[in-house]
Design a protein around this motif. Sequence first.
Motif, PDB file in Angstrom:
ATOM      1  N   ARG A  66     -14.655  27.249 -20.991  1.00 37.99           N
ATOM      2  CA  ARG A  66     -14.512  25.938 -20.338  1.00 37.99           C
ATOM      3  C   ARG A  66     -14.730  26.107 -18.835  1.00 37.99           C
ATOM      4  NH1 ARG A  66     -12.870  22.501 -24.026  1.00 37.99           N
ATOM      5  NH2 ARG A  66     -11.529  23.188 -25.702  1.00 37.99           N
ATOM      6  N   HIS A  67     -15.428  25.166 -18.269  1.00 43.79           N
ATOM      7  CA  HIS A  67     -15.680  25.140 -16.828  1.00 43.79           C
ATOM      8  C   HIS A  67     -15.371  23.745 -16.316  1.00 43.79           C
ATOM      9  CE1 HIS A  67     -17.944  28.978 -16.852  1.00 43.79           C
ATOM     10  NE2 HIS A  67     -18.317  28.579 -18.047  1.00 43.79           N
ATOM     11  N   ARG A  68     -14.836  23.688 -15.115  1.00 43.42           N
ATOM     12  CA  ARG A  68     -14.625  22.410 -14.437  1.00 43.42           C
ATOM     13  C   ARG A  68     -15.755  22.277 -13.427  1.00 43.42           C
ATOM     14  NH1 ARG A  68      -8.513  21.929 -12.686  1.00 43.42           N
ATOM     15  NH2 ARG A  68      -8.422  19.986 -13.842  1.00 43.42           N
ATOM     16  N   VAL A  69     -16.459  21.174 -13.505  1.00 47.66           N
ATOM     17  CA  VAL A  69     -17.579  20.934 -12.602  1.00 47.66           C
ATOM     18  C   VAL A  69     -17.419  19.543 -11.990  1.00 47.66           C
ATOM     19  CG1 VAL A  69     -19.112  22.495 -13.875  1.00 47.66           C
ATOM     20  CG2 VAL A  69     -19.053  20.065 -14.481  1.00 47.66           C
ATOM     21  N   MET A  70     -18.100  19.319 -10.862  1.00 46.81           N
ATOM     22  CA  MET A  70     -17.956  18.032 -10.177  1.00 46.81           C
ATOM     23  C   MET A  70     -19.301  17.459  -9.746  1.00 46.81           C
ATOM     24  SD  MET A  70     -14.385  18.239  -8.132  1.00 46.81           S
ATOM     25  CE  MET A  70     -14.559  16.530  -7.738  1.00 46.81           C
ATOM     26  N   PRO A  71     -20.194  17.172 -10.685  1.00 44.36           N
ATOM     27  CA  PRO A  71     -21.451  16.544 -10.274  1.00 44.36           C
ATOM     28  C   PRO A  71     -21.182  15.152  -9.710  1.00 44.36           C
ATOM     29  CG  PRO A  71     -21.240  16.500 -12.662  1.00 44.36           C
ATOM     30  CD  PRO A  71     -20.093  17.328 -12.126  1.00 44.36           C
ATOM     31  N   GLU A  72     -21.809  14.871  -8.587  1.00 46.80           N
ATOM     32  CA  GLU A  72     -21.647  13.578  -7.918  1.00 46.80           C
ATOM     33  C   GLU A  72     -20.174  13.224  -7.687  1.00 46.80           C
ATOM     34  OE1 GLU A  72     -23.952  10.759 -10.170  1.00 46.80           O
ATOM     35  OE2 GLU A  72     -25.818  11.750  -9.634  1.00 46.80           O
ATOM     36  N   GLY A  73     -19.341  14.255  -7.499  1.00 41.29           N
ATOM     37  CA  GLY A  73     -17.933  14.042  -7.202  1.00 41.29           C
ATOM     38  C   GLY A  73     -17.054  13.671  -8.387  1.00 41.29           C
ATOM     39  N   ARG A  74     -17.609  13.692  -9.599  1.00 42.67           N
ATOM     40  CA  ARG A  74     -16.821  13.355 -10.799  1.00 42.67           C
ATOM     41  C   ARG A  74     -16.412  14.642 -11.496  1.00 42.67           C
ATOM     42  NH1 ARG A  74     -20.816  10.672 -14.341  1.00 42.67           N
ATOM     43  NH2 ARG A  74     -22.025  12.244 -13.291  1.00 42.67           N
ATOM     44  N   LEU A  75     -15.136  14.795 -11.755  1.00 42.46           N
ATOM     45  CA  LEU A  75     -14.646  15.972 -12.458  1.00 42.46           C
ATOM     46  C   LEU A  75     -14.998  15.890 -13.941  1.00 42.46           C
ATOM     47  CD1 LEU A  75     -13.022  18.615 -12.542  1.00 42.46           C
ATOM     48  CD2 LEU A  75     -10.986  17.213 -12.967  1.00 42.46           C
ATOM     49  N   ALA A 107     -27.958  19.984 -12.717  1.00 45.70           N
ATOM     50  CA  ALA A 107     -27.885  21.129 -13.643  1.00 45.70           C
ATOM     51  C   ALA A 107     -28.120  22.439 -12.902  1.00 45.70           C
ATOM     52  CB  ALA A 107     -28.891  20.959 -14.773  1.00 45.70           C
ATOM     53  N   ASN A 108     -28.923  22.405 -11.854  1.00 45.88           N
ATOM     54  CA  ASN A 108     -29.160  23.618 -11.064  1.00 45.88           C
ATOM     55  C   ASN A 108     -27.914  24.075 -10.311  1.00 45.88           C
ATOM     56  OD1 ASN A 108     -31.894  24.306 -11.606  1.00 45.88           O
ATOM     57  ND2 ASN A 108     -32.512  22.500 -10.429  1.00 45.88           N
ATOM     58  N   GLU A 109     -27.066  23.154  -9.950  1.00 48.63           N
ATOM     59  CA  GLU A 109     -25.851  23.510  -9.229  1.00 48.63           C
ATOM     60  C   GLU A 109     -24.688  23.840 -10.161  1.00 48.63           C
ATOM     61  OE1 GLU A 109     -22.714  21.683  -5.937  1.00 48.63           O
ATOM     62  OE2 GLU A 109     -24.580  20.632  -6.343  1.00 48.63           O
ATOM     63  N   TRP A 110     -24.525  23.060 -11.234  1.00 47.63           N
ATOM     64  CA  TRP A 110     -23.311  23.141 -12.037  1.00 47.63           C
ATOM     65  C   TRP A 110     -23.460  23.869 -13.369  1.00 47.63           C
ATOM     66  CZ3 TRP A 110     -19.288  22.212  -9.238  1.00 47.63           C
ATOM     67  CH2 TRP A 110     -19.400  21.356  -8.149  1.00 47.63           C
ATOM     68  N   ILE A 111     -24.656  23.928 -13.930  1.00 46.52           N
ATOM     69  CA  ILE A 111     -24.854  24.546 -15.251  1.00 46.52           C
ATOM     70  C   ILE A 111     -25.575  25.885 -15.138  1.00 46.52           C
ATOM     71  CG2 ILE A 111     -25.823  24.246 -17.563  1.00 46.52           C
ATOM     72  CD1 ILE A 111     -23.533  22.253 -16.835  1.00 46.52           C
ATOM     73  N   GLY A 112     -26.751  25.886 -14.537  1.00 45.31           N
ATOM     74  CA  GLY A 112     -27.574  27.089 -14.444  1.00 45.31           C
ATOM     75  C   GLY A 112     -26.847  28.329 -13.953  1.00 45.31           C
TER      76      GLY A 112
END
Length: 164
Positions: free
Chosen positions: A26-35, A69-74
């Motif tokens: 599990r990873h916590r990511v914040m694309p466009e400021g949304r958790l 996806a380049n910032e949060w997944i890749g």
Amino acid sequence: MGSPLVLVDVDGVLNPFRKPHRQFRRHRVMPEGRLLRVLLDVRHGRMLLDLAAETGAELVWATYWQDEANEWIGPRIGLPELPFVPLPPFPGIEEGRSFGAWKARHVAAWTGGRPFVWFEDEPDAAASLAAEPGVGDHLLVGVDPVTGLTAEHIEEAAAWLSGR
């Protein structure tokens, strides 16, 4: 015409709807400021890189995540920065077209007639893609969004790309 493409969706493909085995983290990511919480298997990065290297294909994001996806997944699965299919905001169901059909229209236009494999979980994307004018030779590898991408999906793509 250029090298073939390997298009990769995120949700339902790299990020399944539930944890299919313990290799997923599990990873916590914040694309466009949304958790958001995503499930990712680091082995997917190596599988995709090997597929591209062995078949001379170019990896591309084909996901609503787009450049995010380049910032949060890749980076979490070991992929370098990849180009992405630009997708405009989804207008909702239009003229009976689902999200998969809408996305297929944009994928077909972006690929510009190049051959491609697309890992996608939207069930109606394949039929919609085939109906798009000017779409190149392609294989849509349908991924079950509950289990996500598997070695069998990669093998199917490799066989198609190698047999072209």
